[in-house]
Design a protein around this motif. Structure first.
Motif, mmCIF file in Angstrom:
data_model
loop_
_atom_site.group_PDB
_atom_site.id
_atom_site.type_symbol
_atom_site.label_atom_id
_atom_site.label_comp_id
_atom_site.label_asym_id
_atom_site.label_seq_id
_atom_site.Cartn_x
_atom_site.Cartn_y
_atom_site.Cartn_z
ATOM 1 N N CYS A 80 0.833 -1.206 0.000
ATOM 2 C CA CYS A 80 0.000 0.000 0.000
ATOM 3 C C CYS A 80 0.872 1.263 0.000
ATOM 4 O O CYS A 80 1.654 1.485 0.921
ATOM 5 C CB CYS A 80 -0.900 0.014 1.234
ATOM 6 S SG CYS A 80 -1.795 1.579 1.396
ATOM 7 N N CYS A 112 0.609 5.232 3.750
ATOM 8 C CA CYS A 112 1.320 5.736 4.934
ATOM 9 C C CYS A 112 2.602 4.948 5.204
ATOM 10 O O CYS A 112 2.902 3.966 4.525
ATOM 11 C CB CYS A 112 0.399 5.744 6.161
ATOM 12 S SG CYS A 112 0.256 4.161 7.011
ATOM 13 N N CYS A 152 1.985 -1.437 4.367
ATOM 14 C CA CYS A 152 1.414 -2.795 4.511
ATOM 15 C C CYS A 152 1.642 -3.580 3.216
ATOM 16 O O CYS A 152 1.304 -3.103 2.133
ATOM 17 C CB CYS A 152 -0.080 -2.699 4.801
ATOM 18 S SG CYS A 152 -0.419 -1.890 6.363
ATOM 19 N N CYS A 197 -6.664 -0.724 4.838
ATOM 20 C CA CYS A 197 -7.592 0.074 5.651
ATOM 21 C C CYS A 197 -8.345 1.033 4.714
ATOM 22 O O CYS A 197 -8.104 1.055 3.510
ATOM 23 C CB CYS A 197 -6.805 0.860 6.698
ATOM 24 S SG CYS A 197 -5.782 2.150 5.983
ATOM 25 N N ARG A 224 -3.721 0.475 10.304
ATOM 26 C CA ARG A 224 -3.370 -0.946 10.512
ATOM 27 C C ARG A 224 -2.144 -1.120 11.412
ATOM 28 O O ARG A 224 -1.667 -2.237 11.602
ATOM 29 C CB ARG A 224 -3.152 -1.640 9.166
ATOM 30 C CG ARG A 224 -4.432 -1.683 8.318
ATOM 31 C CD ARG A 224 -4.249 -2.533 7.082
ATOM 32 N NE ARG A 224 -4.177 -3.948 7.371
ATOM 33 C CZ ARG A 224 -3.474 -4.829 6.654
ATOM 34 N NH1 ARG A 224 -2.745 -4.407 5.630
ATOM 35 N NH2 ARG A 224 -3.461 -6.106 6.966
HETATM 36 FE FE1 SF4 Z 1 -2.044 1.623 3.676
HETATM 37 FE FE2 SF4 Z 1 -3.631 1.627 5.796
HETATM 38 FE FE3 SF4 Z 1 -1.449 0.073 5.763
HETATM 39 FE FE4 SF4 Z 1 -1.196 2.706 5.960
HETATM 40 S S1 SF4 Z 1 -2.131 1.352 7.454
HETATM 41 S S2 SF4 Z 1 0.002 1.368 4.590
HETATM 42 S S3 SF4 Z 1 -2.868 3.433 4.679
HETATM 43 S S4 SF4 Z 1 -3.237 -0.122 4.417
#
Ligand code: SF4
Length: 431
Positions: A8, A11, A15, A34, A157
């Protein structure tokens, strides 16, 4: 088509267990992400600019990548003090070319670090970083502190992958045995599930950290009855929990770095962790926001020796946050051209800075229209790393992760566009 183990690009958690389903070149389903990550994946392909755009009188006109890159190179070459800002939501490969170009142009390169965790780096430069990987935290930490941050909303997450809701290899029952302390100025969503919530008066973090250090050192006698709204009784209880932990992990956010005290708060937090390490094992990790802001610090440091706000106008790398940081340069109306890459100062910088950005030739490299777009004279859309571009990013704990591409929408990558601009700059500087 199903794509497994995707990363992802939102952020600093990066993840890496997403399952993405695509159909006819569109994302139709994202599992494991998320809401933030899922929205980026589901929406990012929809709202792209179709082609580069340039100012044309009072409006905009579509242009070609050739013309847009030529314009960007010309603007940078014509400038006496070009500023290159952003770099936190792009791949490490593009960041590297950006540094080389800033050096050749004698410009300034700064990342969004200067308006988020810059003070954390200043503190780390003074007293060191007792850090560890998120894997260590997940498998070993029996006490976690979130200080001045709210991962439930900003890093949704983080708790399920690494702390409160995660399994731990060296723990029998991590969910039951792992305790959570939250320190904040308000009762956030994260605070509402904490075993212990310590509510600090705004601006009181430094005093509370100092009180905890004194208690851990065995000098509770010097601590008054309340410190920044926290009772001595609670401070003694929290200090005892910290000393009794087998492995403690302290995470903190910009609520600490941007509160009064700034880098001194972080320095005090590091010194508290140092104090606790005389009794047990403790680590500290800044919760980084943009998915590759840590990467910008790594790449800048390998290449220049400094993590952000690097000024090449003296023909050597010079670093002085407060002077060579983007906000300060813009506020002093010092730069006469700006290249913004993968960030949105239009949404975050002070008005004075934005007025100057709108005055000078500003070029934006970003896949989508943002609050920065109206301030620019040219915008070049590119592929999104982790979706239609592969590349390298650094997780908040400093672990580099390869982001894989699973779509092909025909956009060039940031590395390709910045590479093209750099090539034209080199042809003029080193014909
Ligand atoms: Fe992506 Fe959410 Fe994981 Fe951050 S916490 S990397 S926004 S999936």
């Amino acid at each position: 088509m199903i794509h497994r183990d995707m990363v992802c690009p939102f952020c600093g958690c990066l993840c890496d267990d997403l399952v993405v389903e695509t159909e006819d070149g569109q994302v139709v389903q994202v599992d494991n992400a998320c809401t933030l990550g899922s929205n980026k994946m589901m929406g990012a392909w929809q709202h792209r600019l179709k082609s580069p755009v340039m100012r044309d009188g009072g409006g905009w006109r579509d242009t070609t990548y050739e013309e847009a890159c030529e314009y960007a190179a010309g603007v940078l070459l014509d400038a006496d003090r070009p500023l290159m800002y952003g770099w936190s939501s792009t791949q490490g490969e593009a960041q590297g070319i950006g540094v080389s170009m800033a050096e050749l142009l004698g410009g300034v390169i700064d990342s969004t670090t200067s308006v988020c965790h810059g003070p954390s780096i200043l503190a780390i430069q003074e007293v060191g970083h007792p850090g560890c990987t998120l894997g260590q935290v997940k498998n070993r930490a029996d006490l976690v502190i979130y200080w001045a941050c709210n991962p439930t909303e900003a890093h949704p997450r983080h708790m399920s992958r690494y702390t409160t809701y995660a399994d731990g290899f060296f723990m029998e029952n991590a969910f039951r045995d792992r305790k959570l302390i939250v320190v904040d100025v308000r009762k956030s969503d994260t605070a509402s599930i904490a075993d212990e919530f310590m509510q600090v008066k705004p601006g009181g973090d430094y005093a509370v950290l100092s009180a905890l250090r004194a208690i851990v050192r065995g000098r509770a006698d010097v601590v008054p009855k309340t410190v920044a709204g926290v009772t001595k009784e609670q401070l003694v209880r929290v200090a005892a929990l910290c000393k009794e932990a087998r492995f403690g992990a302290l995470f903190f956010g910009v609520g600490l770095t941007m509160a009064p005290g700034k880098y001194k708060n972080v320095r005090n937090a590091i010194e508290l962790v140092d104090e606790l390490n005389r009794h047990t094992k403790w680590t500290l990790t800044p919760l980084r926001g943009h998915y590759n802001v840590y990467g910008s610090n790594e790449v800048f440091t390998w290449m220049t020796g400094y993590p952000y706000a690097v000024d090449f106008s003296r023909q050597i790398a010079f670093y002085n946050p407060g002077e060579t940081t983007a906000v300060d340069i813009l506020a002093r109306q010092e730069c006469d051209a700006c290249l913004i890459v993968a960030s949105d100062p239009g949404a975050h910088f002070p008005k004075q800075c934005l007025e100057h950005l709108a005055e000078i030739p500003t070029v934006l490299i970003d896949p989508m229209q943002t609050a920065t777009t109206p301030l620019c004279r040219c915008q070049i859309p590119t592929a999104v790393t982790g979706m239609d571009a592969s590349g390298t990013a650094y997780r908040m704990d400093g672990v580099p992760i390869h982001l894989k591409k699973f779509l092909d929408l025909g956009y060039p990558t940031d590395t390709e566009i910045i590479g093209r601009i750099f090539k034209q700059v080199k042809e003029v500087k080193h014909p």
